[in-house]
Write an enzyme that holds these catalytic residues in place. Structure first.
Site, mmCIF file in Angstrom:
data_model
loop_
_atom_site.group_PDB
_atom_site.id
_atom_site.type_symbol
_atom_site.label_atom_id
_atom_site.label_comp_id
_atom_site.label_asym_id
_atom_site.label_seq_id
_atom_site.Cartn_x
_atom_site.Cartn_y
_atom_site.Cartn_z
ATOM 1 N N ASP A 1 18.376 38.827 -40.705
ATOM 2 C CA ASP A 1 17.190 38.551 -38.770
ATOM 3 C C ASP A 1 16.879 40.014 -39.233
ATOM 4 O OD1 ASP A 1 16.359 37.950 -36.781
ATOM 5 O OD2 ASP A 1 18.086 38.773 -35.793
ATOM 6 N N LYS B 1 -4.720 50.001 -17.435
ATOM 7 C CA LYS B 1 -3.555 49.791 -19.493
ATOM 8 C C LYS B 1 -3.331 48.386 -19.260
ATOM 9 C CE LYS B 1 0.778 49.462 -18.478
ATOM 10 N NZ LYS B 1 1.957 49.957 -18.489
#
Length: 1025
Positions: free
Chosen positions: A389, A511
């Site tokens: 993983d 942002k």
């Protein structure tokens, strides 16, 4: 409407809803272990159309109402049909199963048979001869041997059980993912009910801090995000919205799943799956129902048992026929056959194997690898493929700032040459101010890297970086926030307005995704000055954004606007609803990119795995571009891929021509591509590509990948930390979970736990596993050689009529006494060569093979037999019995009333000749002990010179001394003479086997020299085991 019609409606509207699954999973709902057909169903990908449907359609399908919810009566009816909203309890390996394995495994069963045969021999000897049997052994010898074998089995079994039970962590599994209660709307009334009573069609309300109570389709939400990392591998929280965003339900933003923590916001949704039919429930069913393959070492022990039993029974049957033809007494022949079989039973080997693997398990634990079973130690050494993983395993599972972009330049975070530039200073200012994340009060005194942060992963990364470089906390205190427009999926940006201390004016910061905020800008900051944002500059900026995105990083753009004091004086009331301030005509400042970086030393560890011939494959639920970027940094992909070609030519991946794609030796295979692949297709891809990374994979697909690699005869190790990794962890030959950040579900499904979460620890584990396999070979070779000098005395006694050269009691002393410590000391041997530079062993490279059996029985074993026979004849000759006078005298020799003449024609009474016989037997026993010392020395190494290897194994050196002391004690102490039937020897008789000992060491040194220098391939083929 009847329930079955309601489900038919679901099928007709969604087209792909699997009601058949519900009908075919009665044992799952009842809590039983899934049958094989049910496991195959659970392995299937999720097919549902709920995320495509409108609220009105959902109302029709589930007979619910988005405002008033279900009626209580209908909810009770649904609960009765589908069962409680609960997951299957994930039980670890049961203690009874571990106990049974340690006491009644293959090896133990052979020893149990040996013990039973000894007891049968004891009773048959008592019955036939009233105290003595035809094979020369007293009944008590059979009784002692049977008792010792029984004690050995029970002792080693309990020891192995204790070691494994100690390492099986007592942890809860999926049940910790389940919230206790849920807020539902039924009959228009909001109420809190136990989560187990939740049913399909319920309308639920959720808020930040809760856990998602079932699989739910989002109807409406506000700033709602969940942490799906344990299910999908995504390290960033997912921001949800009511609209369908992807055809894959796992990736659509309007679906949330059972057990996922809610990070922030509020939402209302409709329950579309509960209990076993949720995504988490299917994973629980898979983990519970999957059966592991036999470990490689278990297969090897089974193979060894078959070999040793084959050898024992072949010799036993041949001996039975031989004795019967000579004596014409089937009972006597049967007793001899029993003696031969018992001589081949390796009573002490089970102790040696258990101790060797226990020592290795302890050694691994010191290297932060906790083996839950002793056999897992060797399995890691046999690994040929590691499916790892990404998030939390290869990476830190913590987002960090990687690059900054300003003044049309991408800057590395470690490059501090630009800190004095105006654009960098402005970028740091806006990034520090526009933050919701903050340090926890109780960790403010700690170093910045160790402080805890409240906030999502991206903002936490920016805060930590800005605190180190620009004291972000102080900057925010000096310039407080006056107003905020929170992020929304509708406009995809966030705005904050700050009162600036130095200018005594307001400062607006926007942002968001860089390509989004750029559309609100008309200017751009540069180190020289603010420049108008021309179409050409905008195109250039977008090219940089694409470049940063192709690096697999998450990019956040910033723009600003200094609000004029005349229009917005101090004290001005900013209304974020009416927007009484500008959000357009802004100035683009720059961007900050973040990534979950690879762990320290992980690239070096993967390089060592490659050197060792182990394929390392990344299997992640993350985006393919991010997966490629991390694969490059970790070293799992070093060759060019089709993605690189697409980036280089500024085209989409789908536009790369097929003939170009087929040229690459490395590939990124996504979950969408896997859905279209059959087993043979995936096998072909795994064979074709030297390097593969799998991205956007579901738990079922991870399992599919592991099973396919196993079908290609790989020994597969899987590493993971999330719930989504648990089916693959369970199915792998060895599952490796993370000890610190791993979920308890993953730890329960795994066979080994990395206590430091460091992938590099796996390399140490592989090295240890390979070393223990080599040492087990040496241990077995050493242990089996004594079978020949223990077995052939029966042949001489039966066929030539000689006095028995070695008693069962002395065989027992060798097998569970003098041999034990030297055999166990071989577990401490260092590897002969750099075992991490050779490929993994092939499945046909057995622990015990034909060559080892031939070497043990017919080469080294025969030398030991002749050394014992030499000492035996010498001692007899010293008292007047030359070899010729010992042939065919068995019946007279065993008669208590008959006088027997020696070679010098002197008559010997029964007591006198028995004393000489015991002395000769003692000499035979001592000779075997000496030859076993030389045997353990030659077993230290299979290829390199003993002179080069040296005697640095101090445990082995001590075992040699202990072996000699044991031989002295058995020979010269009165109590041992009484128990074991020995007689004291003269000092020079004790050393009779020294020439054979030297012969064995020198002869094996010559053999190794021939093998090392490739002088004779035949010698290597026939003697290198």
């Amino acid at each position: 409407m009847p329930i079955h019609r309601q489900r038919s409606s679901i099928l007709s509207l969604t087209g792909r809803r699997r009601s058949s699954t519900l009908q075919r999973l009665p044992s799952l709902i009842a809590g039983g272990a899934p049958a094989s057909s049910e496991i195959e169903i659970l392995k299937e990908e999720t097919h549902t159309g709920d995320h495509f449907l409108t609220p009105a359609q959902l109302e029709v399908i589930y007979r619910s109402n988005v405002n008033t919810g279900l009626s209580e009566n209908f909810a009770a009816e649904l609960l009765a049909i589908h069962g409680p909203n609960a997951l299957k309890e994930l039980h670890g390996t049961s203690l009874w199963k571990v106990f049974r394995h340690n006491l009644f495994g293959w090896f133990q069963c052979v020893l149990w048979v040996g013990a039973i045969l000894n007891f049968i021999a004891y009773f048959s000897s008592e019955w036939t001869a009233h105290g003595s049997d035809e094979s020369g052994h007293s009944p008590k010898e059979y009784l002692y041997l049977g008792s010792v074998i029984t004690i050995t089995i029970i002792g080693t079994g309990l020891f192995g059980f204790y070691q494994e039970a100690k390492n099986i962590a007592v942890m809860s599994g999926f049940e910790k993912l389940i919230p206790p209660n849920a807020v539902v709307i039924r009959e228009g009334i909001k109420k809190v009910i136990p989560n187990v009573d939740l049913v399909i069609g319920d309308i639920v309300e959720m808020k930040g801090g809760d856990i998602v109570p079932a699989d739910i389709r989002v109807l409406n939400c506000s700033n709602f995000s969940t942490d799906m990392s344990s299910l999908t591998g995504e390290s960033e929280p997912i921001k949800h919205r009511p609209e369908c965003t992807n055809s894959n339900p796992l990736e659509s933003k309007n679906m949330i799943y059972f057990g996922c923590p809610i990070v922030e916001g509020t939402a209302r949704g409709i329950v579309v799956a509960t209990g076993e039919m949720t995504q988490m429930g299917k994973i629980a069913g898979l983990v519970t129902g999957l059966e592991k393959e036999q470990t490689p070492i278990a297969k090897e022990i089974t193979h060894f048992i078959k070999l040793i039993c084959g050898v024992a029974f072949v010799f036993g049957i041949l001996f039975f026929i031989m004795v019967y033809l000579i004596q014409r007494n089937w009972l006597s022949a049967l007793q001899y056959m029993l003696g031969i079989i018992l001589a081949n039973v390796p009573e002490g080997l089970i102790v040696t194997l258990t101790v060797c693997m226990t020592l290795s398990a302890k050694s691994l634990k010191k290297k932060n690898c906790l083996a839950k079973t002793l056999q897992a130690v060797e399995t890691l050494g046999s690994t040929s493929c590691i499916c790892s993983d990404k998030t939390g395993t290869l990476t830190e599972n913590q987002m960090t700032v990687s690059h900054l972009f300003c003044n049309f330049e991408i800057l590395d975070k470690t490059d501090h040459t630009h800190v004095s530039r105006p654009t960098y200073a402005t970028l740091c200012l806006v990034a520090s101010l526009n933050l919701k994340a903050e340090f926890t009060y109780d960790t403010m005194h700690e170093p910045i890297e160790k402080r805890k942060i409240i906030g999502d992963a991206s903002e936490s990364a920016i805060l930590r970086y800005m605190e180190i470089n620009r004291s972000a906390t102080q900057v925010r205190l000096d310039n407080p926030k006056e107003a905020e427009i929170p992020f929304s999926s509708a406009y995809k940006y966030q705005v904050t307005i700050h009162r600036m201390q130095l200018t005594h004016s307001y400062y607006l910061i926007m942002k968001g995704a860089p390509e989004i905020v750029l559309e609100y800008c008309s200017r751009v900051h540069t180190d020289e000055d603010v420049q108008p944002l021309t179409p050409q500059l905008k195109k250039e900026l977008k090219a940089y954004f694409i470049k940063m995105a192709n690096m697999g990083e998450r990019v956040i753009g910033y723009c600003d606007l200094s609000l004029p004091a005349e229009s917005y004086p101090i004290g001005y009331h900013f209304d974020t609803q009416k927007r009484n301030f500008p959000v357009e005509d802004l100035t683009f400042v720059g961007a900050v990119s973040m990534i979950d970086p690879p762990r320290h030393n992980v690239a070096q560890a993967i390089s060592l795995c490659r050197q060792a011939g182990i394929k390392v494959v990344m299997v992640t639920g993350d985006h393919p571009v991010t997966a490629l970027a991390i694969s490059r940094q970790c070293g799992t992909i070093t060759l060019p891929t089709a993605y690189d070609y697409a980036f280089e030519h500024h085209i989409e991946l789908a536009d790369v021509p097929p003939h170009i794609k087929s040229m690459f030796r490395a590939a990124i295979i996504t979950g969408d591509e896997l859905r279209k692949m059959s087993v043979s297709d995936l096998q072909a891809a795994q064979t074709k590509y030297a390097e593969i990374t799998f991205a956007r994979t579901s738990p079922q697909q991870k399992l599919f990948i592991v099973e396919t690699y196993q079908s290609l005869r790989h020994v597969v190790a899987v590493t993971g930390d999330g719930v989504n990794d648990s089916p693959a962890l369970k199915k792998a030959d060895i599952g490796i979970a993370m000890g610190i950040n791993g979920t308890e579900v993953s730890k329960k499904a795994a066979d080994m736990i990395l206590l430091d979460d460091n992938f590099a620890s796996i390399v140490l584990g592989v090295q240890e596993g390979r070393r223990i396999f080599d040492n087990l070979k040496k241990t077995i070779a050493y242990t089996l050689t004594s079978n020949t000098p223990e077995m052939l005395p029966f042949v001489l006694y039966a066929c030539v009529g000689m006095p028995l050269p070695m008693t069962l009691m002395l065989i027992l002393v060798v097998n569970v006494g003098t041999d034990l410590l030297p055999a166990m000391s071989l577990a401490y041997e260092d590897s002969e060569e750099d075992i991490m530079s050779i490929p993994p062993r092939q499945p046909d490279d057995h622990l015990v093979n034909r060559v080892l059996i031939f070497m043990a029985y017919f080469q080294v074993g025969l030398v030991q037999f002749f050394s014992g026979l030499y000492a035996y004849f010498i001692v007899f000759a010293q008292d007047g019995f030359f070899p010729s006078s010992l042939m065919f005298v068995r019946s007279e020799w065993e008669s208590k009333t008959t006088l027997v003449k020696d070679t010098l024609h002197r008559e010997w009474s029964y007591a006198e000749r028995k004393r000489v016989e015991r002395k000769a037997q003692t000499a035979y026993f001592v000779a075997v002990c000496w030859s076993q010392i030389s045997d353990v020395i030659i077993c230290k190494t299979r290829r390199i010179s003993i002179l080069k290897k040296g005697m640095r194994n101090h445990i082995l050196n001590v075992s040699i001394v202990v072996d000699l002391i044991a031989a002295l004690v058995v020979t010269y102490t009165p109590i041992c003479q009484e128990v074991f039937g020995t007689e004291p020897l003269r000092w020079f008789d004790f050393l009779l086997a020294i020439p054979f000992m030297i012969l064995m060491i020198v002869g094996d040194e010559i053999r190794r020299y021939i093998i090392r220098n490739n002088i004779s391939k035949w010698v290597e083929k026939e003697t290198y085991y």
